[in-house]
Design a protein around this motif. Structure first.
Motif, mmCIF file in Angstrom:
data_model
loop_
_atom_site.group_PDB
_atom_site.id
_atom_site.type_symbol
_atom_site.label_atom_id
_atom_site.label_comp_id
_atom_site.label_asym_id
_atom_site.label_seq_id
_atom_site.Cartn_x
_atom_site.Cartn_y
_atom_site.Cartn_z
ATOM 1 N N ALA A 32 55.255 -16.376 99.014
ATOM 2 C CA ALA A 32 55.067 -15.143 99.782
ATOM 3 C C ALA A 32 53.775 -14.899 100.385
ATOM 4 C CB ALA A 32 55.357 -13.803 98.733
ATOM 5 N N CYS A 33 52.860 -15.138 99.741
ATOM 6 C CA CYS A 33 51.442 -15.148 100.379
ATOM 7 C C CYS A 33 51.353 -16.180 101.721
ATOM 8 C CB CYS A 33 50.345 -15.344 99.475
ATOM 9 S SG CYS A 33 49.831 -14.085 98.127
ATOM 10 N N ALA A 34 51.974 -17.354 101.348
ATOM 11 C CA ALA A 34 51.868 -18.512 102.452
ATOM 12 C C ALA A 34 52.721 -17.840 103.622
ATOM 13 C CB ALA A 34 52.506 -19.797 102.033
ATOM 14 N N ARG A 35 53.835 -17.096 103.564
ATOM 15 C CA ARG A 35 54.530 -16.650 104.622
ATOM 16 C C ARG A 35 53.631 -15.480 105.317
ATOM 17 N NH1 ARG A 35 58.970 -16.739 101.198
ATOM 18 N NH2 ARG A 35 58.221 -14.318 100.479
ATOM 19 N N HIS A 36 53.159 -14.721 104.684
ATOM 20 C CA HIS A 36 52.114 -13.818 105.228
ATOM 21 C C HIS A 36 50.833 -14.191 105.925
ATOM 22 C CE1 HIS A 36 54.310 -10.227 103.448
ATOM 23 N NE2 HIS A 36 54.230 -10.802 102.112
ATOM 24 N N GLU A 37 50.386 -15.217 105.495
ATOM 25 C CA GLU A 37 49.196 -16.156 106.089
ATOM 26 C C GLU A 37 49.859 -16.743 107.422
ATOM 27 O OE1 GLU A 37 45.307 -17.894 104.708
ATOM 28 O OE2 GLU A 37 46.167 -16.181 104.015
ATOM 29 N N ARG A 38 50.973 -17.223 107.237
ATOM 30 C CA ARG A 38 51.493 -17.963 108.923
ATOM 31 C C ARG A 38 51.594 -16.661 109.678
ATOM 32 N NH1 ARG A 38 54.062 -21.219 104.947
ATOM 33 N NH2 ARG A 38 56.087 -19.828 105.120
ATOM 34 N N ALA A 39 52.455 -15.575 109.107
ATOM 35 C CA ALA A 39 52.612 -14.747 110.175
ATOM 36 C C ALA A 39 51.208 -14.021 110.814
ATOM 37 C CB ALA A 39 53.662 -13.277 109.610
ATOM 38 N N GLU A 40 50.245 -13.750 109.918
ATOM 39 C CA GLU A 40 49.195 -13.270 110.321
ATOM 40 C C GLU A 40 48.534 -14.146 111.169
ATOM 41 O OE1 GLU A 40 46.942 -12.222 106.999
ATOM 42 O OE2 GLU A 40 48.099 -10.630 106.380
ATOM 43 N N ALA A 41 48.568 -15.611 111.277
ATOM 44 C CA ALA A 41 47.981 -16.373 112.145
ATOM 45 C C ALA A 41 48.693 -16.514 113.363
ATOM 46 C CB ALA A 41 48.186 -18.099 111.481
ATOM 47 N N ARG A 42 49.755 -16.060 113.341
ATOM 48 C CA ARG A 42 50.715 -16.097 114.508
ATOM 49 C C ARG A 42 50.036 -14.764 115.446
ATOM 50 N NH1 ARG A 42 55.173 -17.833 111.329
ATOM 51 N NH2 ARG A 42 55.918 -15.807 111.324
ATOM 52 N N ARG A 43 49.978 -13.620 114.741
ATOM 53 C CA ARG A 43 49.890 -12.381 115.382
ATOM 54 C C ARG A 43 48.286 -12.502 116.087
ATOM 55 N NH1 ARG A 43 52.534 -9.876 111.064
ATOM 56 N NH2 ARG A 43 50.813 -9.649 109.768
ATOM 57 N N VAL A 44 47.424 -13.342 115.448
ATOM 58 C CA VAL A 44 45.914 -13.509 115.797
ATOM 59 C C VAL A 44 45.862 -14.014 117.309
ATOM 60 C CG1 VAL A 44 43.652 -14.630 115.726
ATOM 61 C CG2 VAL A 44 45.039 -13.373 113.647
ATOM 62 N N ASP A 45 47.163 -14.972 117.391
ATOM 63 C CA ASP A 45 47.047 -15.830 118.804
ATOM 64 C C ASP A 45 47.671 -14.730 119.823
ATOM 65 O OD1 ASP A 45 45.870 -17.827 117.709
ATOM 66 O OD2 ASP A 45 47.598 -18.803 117.049
ATOM 67 N N GLU A 46 48.425 -13.936 119.438
ATOM 68 C CA GLU A 46 49.414 -13.143 120.647
ATOM 69 C C GLU A 46 48.414 -11.990 120.908
ATOM 70 O OE1 GLU A 46 52.781 -11.864 118.580
ATOM 71 O OE2 GLU A 46 53.487 -14.144 118.296
#
Length: 66
Positions: free
Chosen positions: A41-55
């Protein structure tokens, strides 16, 4: 799913290796999670946050006139 045990104490008590998640501090016992030091679950959240930072945000797009 069979419980995976890592060893035993001298009195025969079964043991498992567990490490804390680097994001939430929860205990991780699966090999994959222990290796990455983060639960699924934390890995999913971390990936989602990384995508949001670039957008860019909508405010940034409007300021650029896009």
């Amino acid at each position: 799913m069979a419980e995976q045990l890592d060893g035993q104490l001298e009195d025969g008590t079964p043991t498992r290796t567990a490490v804390p998640c680097k994001r939430c501090g929860g205990w991780l016992v699966s090999e994959v999670s222990r290796a990455r030091r983060m639960g699924p679950a934390c890995a999913r959240h971390e990936r989602a946050e990384a995508r949001r930072v670039d957008e860019p945000t909508l405010f940034e797009l409007e300021a650029r006139g896009e």
